[in-house]
Design an enzyme around this catalytic site. Structure first.
Site, PDB file in Angstrom:
ATOM      1  CD  GLU A   1      -2.631  -1.171   2.593  1.00 56.60           C
ATOM      2  OE1 GLU A   1      -3.439  -2.084   2.734  1.00 56.60           O
ATOM      3  OE2 GLU A   1      -2.456  -0.261   3.431  1.00 56.60           O
TER       4      GLU A   1
ATOM      5  CB  CYS B   1       4.996  -6.036   9.268  1.00 59.72           C
ATOM      6  SG  CYS B   1       6.141  -5.365  10.497  1.00 59.72           S
TER       7      CYS B   1
ATOM      8  CB  CYS C   1       1.978  -4.303  16.380  1.00 56.23           C
ATOM      9  SG  CYS C   1       3.692  -3.772  16.333  1.00 56.23           S
TER      10      CYS C   1
ATOM     11  CB  CYS D   1      -0.689   0.594   9.020  1.00 61.70           C
ATOM     12  SG  CYS D   1       0.793  -0.303   8.792  1.00 61.70           S
TER      13      CYS D   1
HETATM   14  N1  SAH Z   1       6.549  -0.558  11.252  1.00 60.33           N
HETATM   15  C1  SAH Z   1       6.749   0.816  11.469  1.00 60.33           C
HETATM   16  C2  SAH Z   1       6.191   1.688  10.375  1.00 60.33           C
HETATM   17  C3  SAH Z   1       4.862   1.286   9.774  1.00 60.33           C
HETATM   18  S1  SAH Z   1       3.465   1.377  10.854  1.00 60.33           S
HETATM   19  C4  SAH Z   1       6.176   1.230  12.799  1.00 60.33           C
HETATM   20  O1  SAH Z   1       5.502   0.443  13.440  1.00 60.33           O
HETATM   21  O2  SAH Z   1       6.462   2.345  13.214  1.00 60.33           O
HETATM   22  C5  SAH Z   1       3.119   3.119  10.853  1.00 60.33           C
HETATM   23  C6  SAH Z   1       2.366   3.594  12.061  1.00 60.33           C
HETATM   24  O3  SAH Z   1       0.995   3.150  12.022  1.00 60.33           O
HETATM   25  C7  SAH Z   1       2.944   3.064  13.356  1.00 60.33           C
HETATM   26  O4  SAH Z   1       3.051   4.097  14.300  1.00 60.33           O
HETATM   27  C8  SAH Z   1       1.931   2.034  13.750  1.00 60.33           C
HETATM   28  O5  SAH Z   1       1.983   1.736  15.092  1.00 60.33           O
HETATM   29  C9  SAH Z   1       0.639   2.690  13.295  1.00 60.33           C
HETATM   30  N2  SAH Z   1      -0.501   1.773  13.238  1.00 60.33           N
HETATM   31  C10 SAH Z   1      -0.543   0.499  12.816  1.00 60.33           C
HETATM   32  N3  SAH Z   1      -1.781  -0.017  12.940  1.00 60.33           N
HETATM   33  C11 SAH Z   1      -2.547   0.966  13.433  1.00 60.33           C
HETATM   34  C12 SAH Z   1      -3.924   1.059  13.801  1.00 60.33           C
HETATM   35  N4  SAH Z   1      -4.752   0.029  13.662  1.00 60.33           N
HETATM   36  N5  SAH Z   1      -4.361   2.232  14.301  1.00 60.33           N
HETATM   37  C13 SAH Z   1      -3.522   3.295  14.434  1.00 60.33           C
HETATM   38  N6  SAH Z   1      -2.232   3.263  14.122  1.00 60.33           N
HETATM   39  C14 SAH Z   1      -1.738   2.115  13.625  1.00 60.33           C
HETATM   40 FE1  SF4 Z   2       4.840  -3.916  11.677  1.00 59.52          FE
HETATM   41 FE2  SF4 Z   2       2.430  -2.848  11.920  1.00 59.52          FE
HETATM   42 FE3  SF4 Z   2       3.936  -3.236  14.090  1.00 59.52          FE
HETATM   43 FE4  SF4 Z   2       4.628  -1.324  12.310  1.00 59.52          FE
HETATM   44  S1  SF4 Z   2       2.781  -1.382  13.578  1.00 59.52           S
HETATM   45  S2  SF4 Z   2       5.966  -2.845  13.278  1.00 59.52           S
HETATM   46  S3  SF4 Z   2       3.946  -2.318  10.394  1.00 59.52           S
HETATM   47  S4  SF4 Z   2       3.103  -4.852  12.743  1.00 59.52           S
END
Ligand code: SAH
Ligand code: SF4
Length: 352
Positions: free
Chosen positions: A93, A113, A117, A333
């Site tokens: 994306e 990824c 998370c 994301c």
């Molecule tokens: N992996 C890296 C960059 C990509 S994620 C990271 O985690 O920083 C980019 C941002 O989107 C991160 O701050 C992540 O925690 C946030 N993010 C992911 N899923 C989300 C969700 N469901 N709601 C809000 N923020 C989210």
């Molecule tokens: Fe990976 Fe999503 Fe965690 Fe960023 S927030 S490290 S993209 S699993």
């Protein structure tokens, strides 16, 4: 499906060799690079000052742009989200965000990824593969061409953990920032990480002026452990030390990203703790009301977000609440791809 290599990641020496093998004069290399970077061509056919045979040979051996649009969604406020298909059929994306003062593109670094998370759609099924440098750069080129205008701000916040794919990200950012590349100022690039300590250190030693964003989300190791699985999670004290070193080495401020999840990390105690961390690190805080991804996490209520934000500001922390741009178009994301992957799985299940 085997993919052709993205032409934008081919080095000068290799391109010169490729041209020599086809008995082409050396000046063609400069013409091709101009088409790739100054003019940001998407196809070989656009390279009108090259002989037709050479254009055909280029198109046969390389991907002139390694991403193509598979799907596009738009909200009413100038956010455009693309599902982009890569040469091997995988999808990632990219998001274009229009603001009065700047045009930002959010780019991906991996398919899926590995960090996984719990609240994030990108990590739902783990890592599929790393992107190559060319696939990262081509997202910016694609966005420029689709927008009909050059983006002036890059956030590496799409799918994937950028600091677990530095071998591709570092050369990609150099191409994005180089004068003879895409020419975007390093200070207009932000790399977001879940806190990969060796990666933060390596990014600092590159000696560039990129901004760093840390996805904190929890103010203690225990709080982070509830959201981030152990495989790629580092102790908070080490992460914060690495961030401090990053700031000292590069002179750039660090931003703390904090997704507010109802009943999980949005208590007044969390705000107090976050204030201390932000002050120690001289960091700004970006609060992001969590986008529901179908997992067990809900966004904090608007009133809770407001109180949390006020508490930080009252304590002297520079904090903003990020508007939920694109949440109505599944622009959080990894959500668009997750929907597609689920759809494909369901279809396959029905087909079988
Ligand atoms: N992996 C890296 C960059 C990509 S994620 C990271 O985690 O920083 C980019 C941002 O989107 C991160 O701050 C992540 O925690 C946030 N993010 C992911 N899923 C989300 C969700 N469901 N709601 C809000 N923020 C989210
Ligand atoms: Fe990976 Fe999503 Fe965690 Fe960023 S927030 S490290 S993209 S699993």
């Amino acid at each position: 499906m085997t993919a052709r290599r993205p032409l934008r990641e081919i080095g000068q020496a290799e391109l010169a060799e490729w041209l020599a093998a086809r008995r082409q004069p050396a000046f063609r290399a400069k013409q091709i690079r101009e088409w790739l970077f100054a003019k940001q061509a998407l196809t070989a056919d656009e390279m009108t000052n090259l002989p037709a045979g050479l254009r055909a040979a280029l198109a046969e051996d390389f991907a002139i742009c390694s991403v193509t649009q598979a799907e596009v969604v738009q909200d009413g406020e100038g956010t455009t989200k693309w599902l982009l298909e890569l040469g091997d059929g995988e999808t990632i994306e990219a998001v274009l965000i229009r603001a009065p003062d700047r045009l930002t593109v959010c780019i991906s670094t991996q398919v899926g990824c590995p960090v996984r998370c719990s609240f994030c759609a990108s990590g739902r099924h783990g890592l599929v593969r790393d992107l190559s440098a060319g696939e990262i750069v081509d997202q910016v080129v694609f966005a420029n061409r689709a927008a009909g205008q050059r983006v002036d701000n890059i956030v590496v916040m799409g799918m994937g953990e950028p600091l677990l794919n530095l071998d591709a990200l570092l050369p990609a950012l150099d191409l994005i920032c180089a004068e003879e590349g895409l020419g975007i100022g390093a200070r207009h690039v932000t790399v977001s990480t879940s806190g990969i300590v060796p990666g933060i250190r390596r990014l600092a030693t590159a000696g560039r002026q990129w901004n760093l964003a840390l996805s904190l989300h929890g103010v203690t190791d225990a709080a982070r452990a509830r959201l981030i699985p152990p495989a790629h999670r580092y102790p908070l004290a080490e992460i914060l030390r690495a961030c401090r070193e990053y700031r000292e080495t590069t002179g750039r401020m660090v931003t703390l990203e904090y997704a507010l999840i109802a009943g999980e990390n949005d208590h007044a105690d969390d705000a107090r703790h976050l204030t201390r961390i932000a002050r120690d690190l001289h960091a700004k805080v970006n609060l992001i009301p969590c986008n529901a991804t179908g997992a067990a996490h809900r966004s904090s209520a608007a009133e809770q977000v407001r109180m949390f934000h006020e508490q930080l500001v009252a304590a002297g922390v520079q904090a903003t609440v990020r508007r939920r741009k694109g949440s109505d178009i599944q622009a959080a994301c990894g959500q668009l791809r997750a929907r597609r992957v689920n759809h494909d799985r369901n279809t396959q299940e029905t087909d079988e």
